[in-house]
Scaffold this motif. Sequence first.
Motif, PDB file in Angstrom:
ATOM      1  N   UNK A 126     -21.705 -72.512  13.897  1.00 27.07           N
ATOM      2  CA  UNK A 126     -21.307 -72.675  12.513  1.00 27.07           C
ATOM      3  C   UNK A 126     -20.241 -73.378  12.524  1.00 27.07           C
ATOM      4  N   UNK A 127     -19.016 -73.138  13.213  1.00 29.80           N
ATOM      5  CA  UNK A 127     -17.760 -73.858  13.081  1.00 29.80           C
ATOM      6  C   UNK A 127     -17.925 -75.372  13.076  1.00 29.80           C
ATOM      7  N   UNK A 128     -18.752 -75.615  14.412  1.00 30.81           N
ATOM      8  CA  UNK A 128     -18.984 -77.012  14.613  1.00 30.81           C
ATOM      9  C   UNK A 128     -19.651 -77.510  13.337  1.00 30.81           C
ATOM     10  N   UNK A 129     -20.700 -77.086  12.719  1.00 33.90           N
ATOM     11  CA  UNK A 129     -21.290 -77.553  11.671  1.00 33.90           C
ATOM     12  C   UNK A 129     -20.378 -77.743  10.524  1.00 33.90           C
ATOM     13  N   UNK A 130     -19.471 -76.925  10.276  1.00 33.93           N
ATOM     14  CA  UNK A 130     -18.603 -76.931   8.953  1.00 33.93           C
ATOM     15  C   UNK A 130     -17.820 -78.301   9.513  1.00 33.93           C
ATOM     16  N   UNK A 131     -17.153 -78.188  10.807  1.00 28.12           N
ATOM     17  CA  UNK A 131     -16.349 -79.326  11.101  1.00 28.12           C
ATOM     18  C   UNK A 131     -17.175 -80.593  10.713  1.00 28.12           C
ATOM     19  N   UNK A 132     -18.385 -80.810  11.286  1.00 23.47           N
ATOM     20  CA  UNK A 132     -19.124 -81.824  11.208  1.00 23.47           C
ATOM     21  C   UNK A 132     -19.165 -82.408   9.743  1.00 23.47           C
ATOM     22  N   UNK A 140     -11.285 -74.261   3.734  1.00 24.20           N
ATOM     23  CA  UNK A 140     -11.963 -74.830   2.735  1.00 24.20           C
ATOM     24  C   UNK A 140     -13.305 -74.279   2.634  1.00 24.20           C
ATOM     25  N   UNK A 141     -13.477 -73.298   3.206  1.00 23.21           N
ATOM     26  CA  UNK A 141     -14.984 -72.541   3.154  1.00 23.21           C
ATOM     27  C   UNK A 141     -14.515 -70.939   2.974  1.00 23.21           C
ATOM     28  N   UNK A 142     -15.446 -70.382   2.591  1.00 25.69           N
ATOM     29  CA  UNK A 142     -15.535 -68.734   2.504  1.00 25.69           C
ATOM     30  C   UNK A 142     -16.908 -68.368   3.063  1.00 25.69           C
TER      31      UNK A 142
END
Length: 251
Positions: A126-132, A140-142
Amino acid sequence: MRKPDIFDEIIQCLKTDGRIGADTSMNEETLRDLYARPVRKAPARVPAPAQNAQGVPPAYAPDLPEWESLRTECASCMKCGLGKTRTNMVFADGSPHAELMFIGEGPGADEDATGVPFVGRAGELLSRMIAAMTFDRKTETCIANIVKCRPPGNRNPADDEAAACMPYLKRQIELVNPKVIVLLGAVPLLYLFNLKGIMRLRGRWLDYNGIPVMPTYHPAFLLRNPPAKKDAWADLQAVMAVFGRKPAPRR
Ligand code: URA
Protein backbone atom coordinates in the motif's frame (compact mmCIF):
# COMPACT_ATOMS: atom_id res chain seq x y z
CA MET A 1 -20.37 24.68 -28.93
CA ARG A 2 -17.63 24.83 -26.29
CA LYS A 3 -14.28 23.23 -26.96
CA PRO A 4 -13.73 19.88 -25.15
CA ASP A 5 -11.36 20.27 -22.20
CA ILE A 6 -9.32 17.84 -20.08
CA PHE A 7 -12.38 17.00 -17.93
CA ASP A 8 -14.34 15.97 -21.01
CA GLU A 9 -11.44 13.76 -21.99
CA ILE A 10 -11.27 12.10 -18.56
CA ILE A 11 -15.04 11.55 -18.48
CA GLN A 12 -15.04 10.16 -22.02
CA CYS A 13 -12.24 7.81 -21.05
CA LEU A 14 -14.13 6.62 -17.94
CA LYS A 15 -17.30 6.12 -20.01
CA THR A 16 -15.45 4.09 -22.62
CA ASP A 17 -13.99 1.98 -19.83
CA GLY A 18 -17.47 1.51 -18.33
CA ARG A 19 -16.30 3.21 -15.13
CA ILE A 20 -19.27 5.56 -15.01
CA GLY A 21 -22.57 4.10 -15.91
CA ALA A 22 -26.01 3.07 -14.82
CA ASP A 23 -25.03 0.97 -11.81
CA THR A 24 -22.77 3.48 -10.10
CA SER A 25 -24.06 6.19 -7.82
CA MET A 26 -21.68 8.80 -9.27
CA ASN A 27 -23.18 10.48 -12.31
CA GLU A 28 -21.41 12.43 -14.99
CA GLU A 29 -22.44 15.81 -13.62
CA THR A 30 -21.07 15.06 -10.15
CA LEU A 31 -17.89 13.72 -11.66
CA ARG A 32 -17.41 16.80 -13.85
CA ASP A 33 -17.87 18.96 -10.75
CA LEU A 34 -15.42 16.78 -8.83
CA TYR A 35 -12.68 17.07 -11.43
CA ALA A 36 -13.22 20.81 -11.71
CA ARG A 37 -13.28 21.54 -7.96
CA PRO A 38 -10.06 23.15 -6.71
CA VAL A 39 -7.94 20.89 -4.52
CA ARG A 40 -7.79 22.11 -0.94
CA LYS A 41 -4.34 23.26 0.13
CA ALA A 42 -2.58 20.86 2.50
CA PRO A 43 -1.93 22.39 5.93
CA ALA A 44 1.62 23.35 6.80
CA ARG A 45 3.67 20.33 7.81
CA VAL A 46 3.86 19.72 11.53
CA PRO A 47 6.73 17.61 12.88
CA ALA A 48 5.69 13.98 13.50
CA PRO A 49 4.91 13.38 17.19
CA ALA A 50 7.07 11.19 19.40
CA GLN A 51 5.98 7.64 20.20
CA ASN A 52 4.06 6.86 23.37
CA ALA A 53 5.25 4.51 26.13
CA GLN A 54 4.24 1.42 24.10
CA GLY A 55 6.19 2.68 21.09
CA VAL A 56 2.98 3.50 19.26
CA PRO A 57 3.01 6.81 17.39
CA PRO A 58 -0.21 8.68 18.12
CA ALA A 59 -2.31 9.80 15.15
CA TYR A 60 -0.73 12.79 13.45
CA ALA A 61 -3.19 15.40 14.66
CA PRO A 62 -1.74 17.78 17.21
CA ASP A 63 -4.22 20.43 16.14
CA LEU A 64 -7.42 18.37 15.97
CA PRO A 65 -8.65 17.67 19.53
CA GLU A 66 -11.80 15.79 18.34
CA TRP A 67 -9.52 13.33 16.55
CA GLU A 68 -7.49 12.74 19.71
CA SER A 69 -10.57 12.33 21.91
CA LEU A 70 -12.06 9.86 19.43
CA ARG A 71 -8.79 7.92 19.53
CA THR A 72 -8.90 7.86 23.34
CA GLU A 73 -12.51 6.64 23.22
CA CYS A 74 -11.59 3.85 20.76
CA ALA A 75 -8.59 2.80 22.87
CA SER A 76 -10.87 1.72 25.72
CA CYS A 77 -13.72 0.37 23.57
CA MET A 78 -15.16 -3.01 24.58
CA LYS A 79 -18.27 -2.88 22.39
CA CYS A 80 -17.44 -6.20 20.73
CA GLY A 81 -15.43 -9.32 21.50
CA LEU A 82 -12.33 -8.05 19.67
CA GLY A 83 -11.64 -5.70 22.58
CA LYS A 84 -10.71 -8.69 24.76
CA THR A 85 -8.12 -10.14 22.37
CA ARG A 86 -6.42 -7.02 20.99
CA THR A 87 -2.89 -5.98 21.89
CA ASN A 88 -3.35 -2.48 20.50
CA MET A 89 -6.34 -0.70 19.08
CA VAL A 90 -5.43 0.48 15.56
CA PHE A 91 -6.93 3.93 15.05
CA ALA A 92 -5.45 5.39 11.85
CA ASP A 93 -2.25 6.40 10.15
CA GLY A 94 -1.40 9.57 8.29
CA SER A 95 -3.07 12.92 8.72
CA PRO A 96 -6.68 13.77 9.63
CA HIS A 97 -6.22 16.76 7.33
CA ALA A 98 -5.62 14.48 4.35
CA GLU A 99 -7.63 14.85 1.17
CA LEU A 100 -7.18 11.20 0.31
CA MET A 101 -8.47 8.50 2.66
CA PHE A 102 -7.94 4.74 2.37
CA ILE A 103 -10.18 2.28 4.17
CA GLY A 104 -9.14 -1.33 4.69
CA GLU A 105 -10.61 -4.31 6.53
CA GLY A 106 -9.04 -4.58 9.94
CA PRO A 107 -5.68 -4.98 11.63
CA GLY A 108 -3.54 -8.07 11.14
CA ALA A 109 -0.83 -9.37 13.46
CA ASP A 110 1.72 -6.64 12.62
CA GLU A 111 -0.86 -3.90 13.04
CA ASP A 112 -2.08 -5.39 16.34
CA ALA A 113 1.52 -5.42 17.57
CA THR A 114 2.30 -1.84 16.53
CA GLY A 115 -1.04 -0.02 16.70
CA VAL A 116 -0.51 1.27 13.15
CA PRO A 117 -2.62 0.17 10.14
CA PHE A 118 -1.04 -1.39 7.09
CA VAL A 119 2.50 -2.02 8.33
CA GLY A 120 2.82 -5.69 7.27
CA ARG A 121 3.48 -6.99 3.75
CA ALA A 122 0.17 -5.67 2.43
CA GLY A 123 0.99 -2.38 4.11
CA GLU A 124 4.34 -2.18 2.35
CA LEU A 125 2.57 -2.64 -0.96
CA LEU A 126 0.00 0.00 0.00
CA SER A 127 2.84 2.42 0.82
CA ARG A 128 4.34 1.77 -2.62
CA MET A 129 0.96 2.30 -4.27
CA ILE A 130 0.57 5.61 -2.43
CA ALA A 131 4.07 6.71 -3.41
CA ALA A 132 3.34 5.77 -7.04
CA MET A 133 0.29 8.03 -6.80
CA THR A 134 2.75 10.81 -5.83
CA PHE A 135 1.21 11.15 -2.33
CA ASP A 136 3.07 11.22 0.95
CA ARG A 137 1.56 8.49 3.17
CA LYS A 138 2.10 10.33 6.46
CA THR A 139 1.06 13.84 5.56
CA GLU A 140 -1.25 13.51 2.55
CA THR A 141 -3.29 10.41 3.28
CA CYS A 142 -5.33 9.07 6.14
CA ILE A 143 -5.58 5.28 6.48
CA ALA A 144 -8.22 3.55 8.59
CA ASN A 145 -10.05 0.24 8.76
CA ILE A 146 -13.60 -1.06 9.14
CA VAL A 147 -12.63 -2.51 12.54
CA LYS A 148 -9.99 -1.13 14.86
CA CYS A 149 -9.06 -4.35 16.64
CA ARG A 150 -7.60 -7.50 15.13
CA PRO A 151 -10.00 -10.30 14.26
CA PRO A 152 -8.19 -13.41 15.56
CA GLY A 153 -6.50 -15.54 12.92
CA ASN A 154 -6.78 -12.69 10.40
CA ARG A 155 -10.36 -13.61 9.57
CA ASN A 156 -12.70 -10.98 8.14
CA PRO A 157 -14.59 -8.94 10.72
CA ALA A 158 -17.96 -10.44 11.72
CA ASP A 159 -21.14 -8.43 11.12
CA ASP A 160 -21.59 -7.57 14.80
CA GLU A 161 -17.94 -6.47 15.10
CA ALA A 162 -18.23 -4.23 12.03
CA ALA A 163 -21.54 -2.83 13.28
CA ALA A 164 -20.02 -1.98 16.67
CA CYS A 165 -17.01 -0.24 15.10
CA MET A 166 -18.62 1.59 12.16
CA PRO A 167 -19.74 4.67 14.15
CA TYR A 168 -16.06 5.35 14.94
CA LEU A 169 -15.08 5.10 11.27
CA LYS A 170 -18.02 7.26 10.21
CA ARG A 171 -16.92 9.93 12.69
CA GLN A 172 -13.36 9.67 11.35
CA ILE A 173 -14.63 10.22 7.80
CA GLU A 174 -16.62 13.25 9.01
CA LEU A 175 -13.58 14.74 10.72
CA VAL A 176 -11.20 14.09 7.83
CA ASN A 177 -13.80 15.09 5.22
CA PRO A 178 -11.56 13.84 2.42
CA LYS A 179 -11.90 14.82 -1.20
CA VAL A 180 -11.77 11.15 -2.23
CA ILE A 181 -11.99 7.80 -0.40
CA VAL A 182 -10.39 4.61 -1.73
CA LEU A 183 -11.89 1.34 -0.47
CA LEU A 184 -9.44 -1.52 -0.24
CA GLY A 185 -11.23 -4.76 -1.02
CA ALA A 186 -14.59 -6.37 -0.39
CA VAL A 187 -14.93 -5.72 3.35
CA PRO A 188 -15.20 -1.89 3.27
CA LEU A 189 -17.45 -2.17 0.19
CA LEU A 190 -19.77 -4.41 2.17
CA TYR A 191 -19.89 -2.42 5.38
CA LEU A 192 -19.90 1.13 3.97
CA PHE A 193 -22.23 0.45 1.03
CA ASN A 194 -23.84 -2.91 1.74
CA LEU A 195 -22.55 -4.00 -1.67
CA LYS A 196 -21.00 -7.31 -2.68
CA GLY A 197 -18.84 -7.89 -5.76
CA ILE A 198 -15.50 -6.12 -5.60
CA MET A 199 -14.48 -7.76 -8.91
CA ARG A 200 -17.43 -6.11 -10.66
CA LEU A 201 -17.50 -2.84 -8.74
CA ARG A 202 -13.81 -1.98 -8.56
CA GLY A 203 -12.96 1.04 -10.63
CA ARG A 204 -16.53 2.41 -10.49
CA TRP A 205 -17.15 5.63 -8.61
CA LEU A 206 -19.55 5.49 -5.67
CA ASP A 207 -20.77 8.28 -3.44
CA TYR A 208 -20.57 8.39 0.35
CA ASN A 209 -22.44 11.45 1.67
CA GLY A 210 -21.17 13.52 -1.25
CA ILE A 211 -17.63 12.14 -1.11
CA PRO A 212 -16.52 10.27 -4.25
CA VAL A 213 -15.41 6.74 -3.41
CA MET A 214 -13.26 4.46 -5.55
CA PRO A 215 -13.36 0.76 -4.67
CA THR A 216 -10.26 -1.20 -5.65
CA TYR A 217 -8.51 -4.43 -4.75
CA HIS A 218 -7.00 -4.97 -1.32
CA PRO A 219 -3.17 -5.00 -1.40
CA ALA A 220 -3.15 -8.50 0.19
CA PHE A 221 -5.17 -9.73 -2.80
CA LEU A 222 -2.70 -8.01 -5.13
CA LEU A 223 0.18 -9.83 -3.44
CA ARG A 224 -1.56 -13.13 -4.19
CA ASN A 225 -2.69 -12.06 -7.69
CA PRO A 226 -0.02 -9.82 -9.23
CA PRO A 227 -1.77 -9.58 -12.64
CA ALA A 228 -4.61 -7.70 -10.90
CA LYS A 229 -2.17 -4.86 -10.09
CA LYS A 230 -2.81 -3.45 -13.55
CA ASP A 231 -6.51 -2.93 -12.76
CA ALA A 232 -5.77 -1.49 -9.32
CA TRP A 233 -3.32 0.95 -10.88
CA ALA A 234 -5.98 2.05 -13.37
CA ASP A 235 -8.34 2.69 -10.43
CA LEU A 236 -5.70 4.70 -8.60
CA GLN A 237 -4.93 6.70 -11.70
CA ALA A 238 -8.61 7.72 -11.90
CA VAL A 239 -8.21 8.95 -8.31
CA MET A 240 -5.00 10.80 -9.19
CA ALA A 241 -6.81 12.57 -12.01
CA VAL A 242 -9.15 14.13 -9.42
CA PHE A 243 -6.09 15.71 -7.80
CA GLY A 244 -4.58 16.65 -11.14
CA ARG A 245 -1.62 14.35 -10.45
CA LYS A 246 0.22 12.22 -12.96
CA PRO A 247 2.57 9.29 -12.25
CA ALA A 248 6.19 10.38 -11.88
CA PRO A 249 8.20 9.53 -15.01
CA ARG A 250 10.13 6.26 -14.63
CA ARG A 251 13.86 6.65 -14.11
N1 URA B 1 -5.17 -5.23 6.12
C1 URA B 1 -6.11 -4.32 6.39
O1 URA B 1 -7.18 -4.33 5.78
N2 URA B 1 -5.83 -3.39 7.29
C2 URA B 1 -4.67 -3.31 7.92
O2 URA B 1 -4.50 -2.41 8.72
C3 URA B 1 -3.70 -4.28 7.61
C4 URA B 1 -3.95 -5.23 6.72
